[in-house]
Design a protein around this motif. Structure first.
Motif, PDB file in Angstrom:
ATOM      1  N   ASN A 625     -14.999   7.018   6.113  1.00 25.29           N
ATOM      2  CA  ASN A 625     -15.939   7.829   5.236  1.00 25.29           C
ATOM      3  C   ASN A 625     -17.414   8.130   5.724  1.00 25.29           C
ATOM      4  OD1 ASN A 625     -17.816   8.019   2.424  1.00 25.29           O
ATOM      5  ND2 ASN A 625     -15.566   9.301   2.421  1.00 25.29           N
ATOM      6  N   ILE A 626     -17.740   9.350   5.498  1.00 29.82           N
ATOM      7  CA  ILE A 626     -19.032   9.522   5.966  1.00 29.82           C
ATOM      8  C   ILE A 626     -20.113   9.071   4.933  1.00 29.82           C
ATOM      9  CG2 ILE A 626     -20.766  11.188   6.879  1.00 29.82           C
ATOM     10  CD1 ILE A 626     -18.648  10.942   8.769  1.00 29.82           C
ATOM     11  N   SER A 627     -20.806   8.080   5.057  1.00 33.34           N
ATOM     12  CA  SER A 627     -21.827   7.765   4.194  1.00 33.34           C
ATOM     13  C   SER A 627     -23.021   8.129   4.222  1.00 33.34           C
ATOM     14  CB  SER A 627     -21.575   6.129   4.019  1.00 33.34           C
ATOM     15  OG  SER A 627     -22.203   5.551   5.036  1.00 33.34           O
ATOM     16  N   ASN A 628     -23.596   8.765   5.527  1.00 27.32           N
ATOM     17  CA  ASN A 628     -24.845   9.047   5.546  1.00 27.32           C
ATOM     18  C   ASN A 628     -24.857   9.946   6.855  1.00 27.32           C
ATOM     19  OD1 ASN A 628     -26.008   7.746   8.047  1.00 27.32           O
ATOM     20  ND2 ASN A 628     -25.496   5.888   6.506  1.00 27.32           N
ATOM     21  N   LEU A 629     -25.747  10.956   6.978  1.00 28.83           N
ATOM     22  CA  LEU A 629     -26.163  11.714   7.954  1.00 28.83           C
ATOM     23  C   LEU A 629     -27.560  11.496   8.496  1.00 28.83           C
ATOM     24  CD1 LEU A 629     -24.793  15.202   6.847  1.00 28.83           C
ATOM     25  CD2 LEU A 629     -23.479  13.534   8.184  1.00 28.83           C
ATOM     26  N   ARG A 630     -27.603  11.403   9.899  1.00 29.43           N
ATOM     27  CA  ARG A 630     -29.061  10.879  10.500  1.00 29.43           C
ATOM     28  C   ARG A 630     -29.466  12.003  11.614  1.00 29.43           C
ATOM     29  NH1 ARG A 630     -27.583   7.441  14.254  1.00 29.43           N
ATOM     30  NH2 ARG A 630     -25.457   8.114  14.134  1.00 29.43           N
ATOM     31  N   GLU A 631     -30.767  12.015  11.610  1.00 32.39           N
ATOM     32  CA  GLU A 631     -31.344  12.855  12.772  1.00 32.39           C
ATOM     33  C   GLU A 631     -31.774  12.020  13.666  1.00 32.39           C
ATOM     34  OE1 GLU A 631     -34.483  15.353  11.371  1.00 32.39           O
ATOM     35  OE2 GLU A 631     -33.039  16.948  10.764  1.00 32.39           O
ATOM     36  N   VAL A 632     -31.864  12.191  15.102  1.00 35.51           N
ATOM     37  CA  VAL A 632     -31.846  11.165  16.024  1.00 35.51           C
ATOM     38  C   VAL A 632     -32.901  11.632  16.899  1.00 35.51           C
ATOM     39  CG1 VAL A 632     -31.140   9.713  17.868  1.00 35.51           C
ATOM     40  CG2 VAL A 632     -29.772  10.109  15.818  1.00 35.51           C
ATOM     41  N   ASP A 633     -34.200  11.015  17.420  1.00 31.55           N
ATOM     42  CA  ASP A 633     -34.964  11.445  18.272  1.00 31.55           C
ATOM     43  C   ASP A 633     -34.577  10.967  19.776  1.00 31.55           C
ATOM     44  OD1 ASP A 633     -37.195  12.292  19.918  1.00 31.55           O
ATOM     45  OD2 ASP A 633     -38.640  10.955  18.862  1.00 31.55           O
ATOM     46  N   TRP A 634     -33.801  11.610  20.355  1.00 29.23           N
ATOM     47  CA  TRP A 634     -33.135  11.371  21.639  1.00 29.23           C
ATOM     48  C   TRP A 634     -34.257  11.080  23.001  1.00 29.23           C
ATOM     49  CZ3 TRP A 634     -28.565  10.020  21.328  1.00 29.23           C
ATOM     50  CH2 TRP A 634     -27.426  10.645  20.084  1.00 29.23           C
ATOM     51  N   GLN A 635     -35.244  11.655  22.622  1.00 26.83           N
ATOM     52  CA  GLN A 635     -36.249  11.737  23.600  1.00 26.83           C
ATOM     53  C   GLN A 635     -36.942  10.198  23.888  1.00 26.83           C
ATOM     54  OE1 GLN A 635     -39.347  14.889  23.785  1.00 26.83           O
ATOM     55  NE2 GLN A 635     -37.907  16.298  22.975  1.00 26.83           N
ATOM     56  N   THR A 636     -36.561   9.362  23.282  1.00 23.21           N
ATOM     57  CA  THR A 636     -37.286   8.199  23.206  1.00 23.21           C
ATOM     58  C   THR A 636     -36.618   7.270  24.446  1.00 23.21           C
ATOM     59  OG1 THR A 636     -35.790   7.043  21.554  1.00 23.21           O
ATOM     60  CG2 THR A 636     -37.813   8.127  21.026  1.00 23.21           C
ATOM     61  N   PHE A 637     -35.440   7.683  24.659  1.00 23.86           N
ATOM     62  CA  PHE A 637     -34.629   7.116  25.704  1.00 23.86           C
ATOM     63  C   PHE A 637     -33.992   5.638  25.325  1.00 23.86           C
ATOM     64  CE2 PHE A 637     -36.521   9.523  28.967  1.00 23.86           C
ATOM     65  CZ  PHE A 637     -35.392  10.231  29.527  1.00 23.86           C
TER      66      PHE A 637
END
Lengths: 827, 228
Positions: A625-637
């Motif tokens: 069950n999807i309990s949360n949605l996240r934004e991710v900063d992909w540039q940090t490596f």
């Protein structure tokens, strides 16, 4: 009528009336057809080499070994099979590690296409039907150079040391350079197990090649599909290499857009030249009317004349395009495919359509005025036709540009945004150019007679000057963006990364190796890396509904739905993540079927908070069950996952571990002993990937730059069209000034002053515009502070002044060579 | 040759032309009436601004009358639209202008071929060559207007005017830009061709010598016909 219009074409050509029109058309058609020829070659290459590109009639591809059921089906139908296993690993020569792309092949490979090998670097290669013998490897020639090896040297791959026996110069199913990060190492499938390179959950691609008669292959395909195995994807010749198609589509859009800028500028030149052509033909049209030609006959005659011109210029443009595509093919050499088929005349329609639409949209509106020329003009020269309405001209231009753009990029949304962007850029540039031209007035009182004469010319032909500044400004801006700003942006982005940003990824670590690897780094004085567990899984259902790539229209969604997800258990959220919906789980949620999903992916796949998603994990379906949605900063490596679950959910599933870490330059020597201790572990140096990306970007940019050279040529056509339009006036002025005693050198300096200033203004504007665009890109798209480059404006000014100054003086100097008396007598 | 009517080949009936200016209506021509038989030569005389060129433009169907009618060969020009008048000109009208109006990008031969090509006549090149040799320009066929003297340019223009064998030829100050000697030669040529082809010749001029060669002289004064 047709014969007459041909004669008129010849007469006008001879009189020099049509040259700028023709040159502008040729430039536009050359740019468009060069791109067309190249894209067509790659497209046909993919079609022709489709069978080669999968090296068989059918291929079953999977992240796990292909099921025995599938293999049995093939055998039962009497089909031939061969196995390929591909993955990235680190090979070691002496103490030197090198990331390589390992490919283990079994007897039968390749069923279609041929492998080429060579005995030594730079020697002639040959076709082979053989495979590497046991404990022998065939490697891509560049690997020898990278590791300083020679033929016959040893290369350690996992637990086995291989002898380099041949150089692999061509493999049919490799595709172009774009898809290979590291050099290829080919080994025999029988040696694979002994290398012990493949651990649980490792990132590996398994392929079963299937060959036989088409009817039987179709039967096999049906059988495999009917089992609806979620892991196994079956690809026929036509669906081969979808990533190649996506890349080709992108290239077509990029290069197509670049060529459209040339078309737009050529259009400006065409419009300018057509206006002069029309006004110089008012007398002819009046005479025709006088001699009894009807309005329709006049417009038909001129239209036919233009039609023939478009036909001839487009044919010439097509021929030049054929030559120019060699330039693109040279720059993008082997990026898409190892061999490109010879060009065909496929892009002919596009080339002619460009020529005709350009002429129709940009030249016909001013020419329509010829229909309105009153016959009384033969008696009263002040009778001029009502000029074609502005809205008609601009609508025609807008419409024709829209048509051409749509044809190039085949995406209405993109056409709308590009047209909007172009309109905005051109409006801003025009306003700025207008302000600069007005500012010149302040200078006029402070300079000598020659410069005053030059600056006065710019001010007097205000609208023409603004148009030329904008045309050149656009061309120079794009070149500055592509050459200087691109590197500034890349450097700026790299500088924006923290000093100790991870520069190595470690993948394919097995559960029983985690402690050992942490200890290895601790023993060598490196900060202990954090390892993250992950389990490979495939998305099967959303809210109970089975998903398939057919449910989605976007390429990205189609790609995401068919790839494997890495589900990672974590108790805490990564520091560079931000919750945008729902909430992170508590310790009490241990083992509960929950999932945290990356927000953009969720949006792409149409998954919302509290939706239920099912994953196939090693043959077992698990609903979460999807309990949360996240934004991710992909540039940090840092290591980040699209899909995260609470701890305890995946405890019994096949798990592998990954990590990212920062290694100082002197610590890079640790990679070899690490890989020796843990053969199945793959270490990826980010720098290698970055260099690869930079290399591909460089080549793609060069190709785009090459196309933009045509936009500069088109800019020159605009300049010459404007010069031609003012030629009579210039000739008369120059004659008057010379009779008043002006020396030729003063007039020449005046011309220099005029064009150098025009070019410098265009360059200045281009410098500012490129800086502004770079700042917008850095600030809003890439999110890092932009370092302003003061040299950009200077580079623009120098480029513009040199280019326009030289071309302008060359274009006008004949004004000075004509005896003044001749000019004055003609009036 | 077209049909010859007793009522006159070219007729002006209560012809008038007014234009609106910022200062109100300006009368350029007022109540002009005359009738010219086919094959006649006519001079329209008058000082500058008397309305000669305007009358010529109306008679040739290059301009539209404000009042009255122009009838050529029984056809009322006022009843034709612009294209209808163009078609009428194509079949039966020729022109010679004060400033020659040769197209600078075309050679002498091409200039003369132009009306023949527009009327899709047979063998335009041969006809043009023939008439150019008749006006003494056989050696200048491939010269551009800028390479010809004023007299040669006007001879070329006359060749062009007569090439399509018009029934009526309008000339606007044909000797206006020429010296007296050259002008005399041009007049002789014009009348020679006029006689040979039986063309109705109507010219606006203030050259009395030229007018004396004409059978009819129409005197204009401030837009009115004062003497025939």
């Amino acid at each position: 009528m047709i014969a007459f219009s041909w004669r008129m074409l010849w007469r006008d050509w001879r009189g020099g009336e049509l040259r700028i029109l023709a040159v502008a058309l040729i430039i536009a058609v050359t740019a468009v057809s060069a791109v067309g020829f190249f894209i067509d070659r790659v497209d046909r290459g993919i079609q022709q080499q489709a069978a080669e590109l999968i090296a068989a009639g059918l291929v079953v591809t999977s992240a796990k070994p292909v099921s025995s059921d599938t293999v049995d089906d093939a055998k039962a139908l009497g089909l031939q099979t061969a196995n390929i296993v591909q993955f990235r690993s680190v090979a070691i020569a002496g103490e030197k590690p090198q990331l390589v792309e390992v490919k283990a092949v079994s007897t039968g490979y390749p069923f279609r296409g041929e492998m080429h090998i060579a005995d030594a670097p730079f020697s002639q290669d040959r076709v082979t039907q053989e495979l590497p013998a046991s404990q022998e490897t065939w490697v891509e020639p560049r690997l020898l150079q990278m590791l300083g090896l020679e033929m016959g040297d040893q290369l350690q791959l996992g637990a086995i040391s291989f002898t380099i026996s041949q150089l692999l110069t061509y493999e049919p199913d490799r595709g172009g350079d774009m898809f290979s990060v590291a050099p290829r190492v080919l080994i025999n499938h029988d040696d694979l197990a002994a290398t012990r390179l493949i651990g649980q959950g490792a990132l590996v691609n398994y392929r079963l090649l299937v060959e036989g008669e088409q009817v039987v292959l179709d039967q096999f395909r049906k059988q495999v599909k009917s089992r609806k195995l979620i892991d196994e994807k079956i690809l026929g010749v036509t669906e081969a290499r979808p990533e190649l198609r996506v890349a080709l589509e992108r290239a077509q859009q990029f290069l197509g857009l670049a060529s459209i800028i040339s078309v737009l500028l050529a259009g400006v030149a065409v419009a300018t030249a057509a206006r002069r052509f029309a006004s110089r033909h008012f007398d002819s049209a009046a005479i025709y009317r006088c001699f009894g030609a009807t309005q329709n006959k006049i417009i038909l005659t001129f239209s036919l004349e233009m039609l023939w011109l478009a036909l001839i210029a487009s044919t010439a443009g097509l021929a030049f395009g054929l030559l120019a595509q060699m330039g693109i093919s040279q720059i993008l050499d082997k990026l898409f495919l190892a061999h490109l088929p010879a060009p065909t005349l496929q892009p002919v329609i596009m080339a002619y359509a460009t020529g005709f639409i350009l002429l129709l949209g940009f030249a016909m509106p001013p020419l329509l005025a010829l229909r309105q020329v009153p016959p009384l003009r033969v008696l009263r020269h002040d009778q001029v036709p009502v000029t074609t309405r502005g809205w008609l001209i601009y609508s025609a231009v807008f419409l024709s540009m829209g048509c051409l753009l749509y044809w190039q990029v085949d995406d209405l949304k993109m056409v709308a945004s590009v047209m909007g962007g172009m309109l905005l850029t051109i409006s801003i540039l025009s306003l700025a150019a207008y302000a600069l031209v007005r500012l010149l007035a302040l200078l006029r009182q402070r300079v000598g007679v020659a410069w005053r004469f030059g600056l006065a010319n710019i001010a007097r032909r205000q609208s023409g000057s603004v148009m030329q500044i904008v045309a050149f400004g656009l061309g120079i801006m794009v070149l500055l963006l592509l050459s200087t700003v691109r590197n500034d942006l890349l450097d700026g982005w790299q500088q924006s990364l923290p000093e100790d940003a991870p520069n190595h990824f470690i993948i394919n670590v097995q559960s029983d190796q985690v402690a050992g690897i942490q200890k290895f780094f601790l023993d060598h004085g490196v900060k202990q890396p954090v390892l993250h567990a992950m389990v490979r899984a495939r998305l099967t259902h959303i809210n109970g509904r089975r998903v398939s790539s057919d449910d989605y229209t976007s390429d990205r969604a189609k790609h995401m739905i068919t790839r494997e997800f890495n589900l990672s258990p974590a108790s805490k959220m990564q520091v560079d993540n931000v919750i945008v919906a729902g909430s992170w789980w508590q310790a009490s949620d241990h083992g509960k079927p929950l999932m945290s999903l990356e927000a953009k992916l969720a949006a792409n796949l149409g998954i919302k908070l509290n939706d239920n998603v099912s994953f196939d994990i090693n043959g077992r379906v698990r609903e979460l069950n999807i309990s949360n949605l996240r934004e991710v900063d992909w540039q940090t490596f840092n290591i980040n996952f699209f899909t995260v679950v609470p701890p305890g959910v995946l405890d019994n599933d096949p798990t592998s571990w990954v990590s990212s870490m920062y290694l100082k330059p002197e610590q890079k020597s640790l990679i070899a002993p690490l890989v020796k201790d843990f053969p199945n572990v793959t270490v990826i140096d980010v720098e290698i990937i970055m260099n690869r990306v930079r290399n591909i970007m460089d080549r793609v940019t060069q190709a785009v730059e090459f196309i933009f050279l045509f936009s500069l040529l088109a800019g020159l056509a605009v300049l010459f069209a404007a010069i031609q339009a003012s030629q009579d006036e210039r000739r008369y002025e120059s004659a008057v000034l010379r009779t008043l005693g002006a020396r030729r050198s003063i007039l020449l300096r005046g011309l220099f002053a005029e064009f150098i200033t025009l070019g410098a203004l265009a360059g200045l504007l281009a410098g500012f515009a490129a800086t502004a665009l770079a700042w917008v890109l850095a600030e809003y798209i890439f999110h890092f502070p932009y370092q302003f480059n003061p040299l950009l404006g200077l580079a623009g000014i120098v480029t513009g002044a040199l280019l326009v100054g030289t071309a302008g003086v060359l274009g006008t100097r004949n004004v000075l060579s004509q005896p003044p008396v001749e000019t004055l007598r003609q009036g | 040759m077209g049909s010859q009517q007793s009522a006159g080949f070219v007729q002006a009936i209560q012809l008038g032309k007014q234009v609106t200016t910022s200062e109100g209506q300006l009368v350029i021509l007022d109540d002009i009436n005359f009738s010219i038989a086919a094959g006649t030569s006519v001079a329209i005389l008058g000082a500058s601004g008397s309305g000669k060129t305007t009358l010529l433009g109306l008679l040739a169907g290059l301009d539209i009358a404000s009042t009255g009618h122009v009838i050529i060969n029984d056809i009322d020009l006022g009843e034709l639209d612009e294209d209808g008048r163009a078609l009428l000109r194509a079949g039966s009208v020729g022109f010679v202008f004060q400033n020659f109006q040769l197209l600078s990008g075309l050679t002498a031969l091409e200039n003369v071929m132009l009306p023949l090509e527009l009327a899709t006549a047979d063998k335009p090149k041969e006809t043009a060559k023939d008439i150019l040799s008749r006006v003494g320009l056989a050696e200048r066929l491939h010269h551009y207007p800028a390479q010809l003297s004023g007299g040669e340019q006007q001879r070329c223009a006359i060749a062009r005017a007569f090439a399509a064998r018009p029934q009526v030829l309008f000339a606007d100050e044909p000797t206006g830009n020429l010296d007296p000697v050259t002008g005399k030669r041009i007049i002789d040529l014009l009348f020679k061709l006029n006689r040979e082809q039986g063309t109705t010749l109507i010219m606006a001029t203030h050259d009395e010598a030229l007018a004396e060669n004409c059978e009819i002289r129409l005197q204009l004064q401030a837009g009115k016909l004062v003497n025939i």
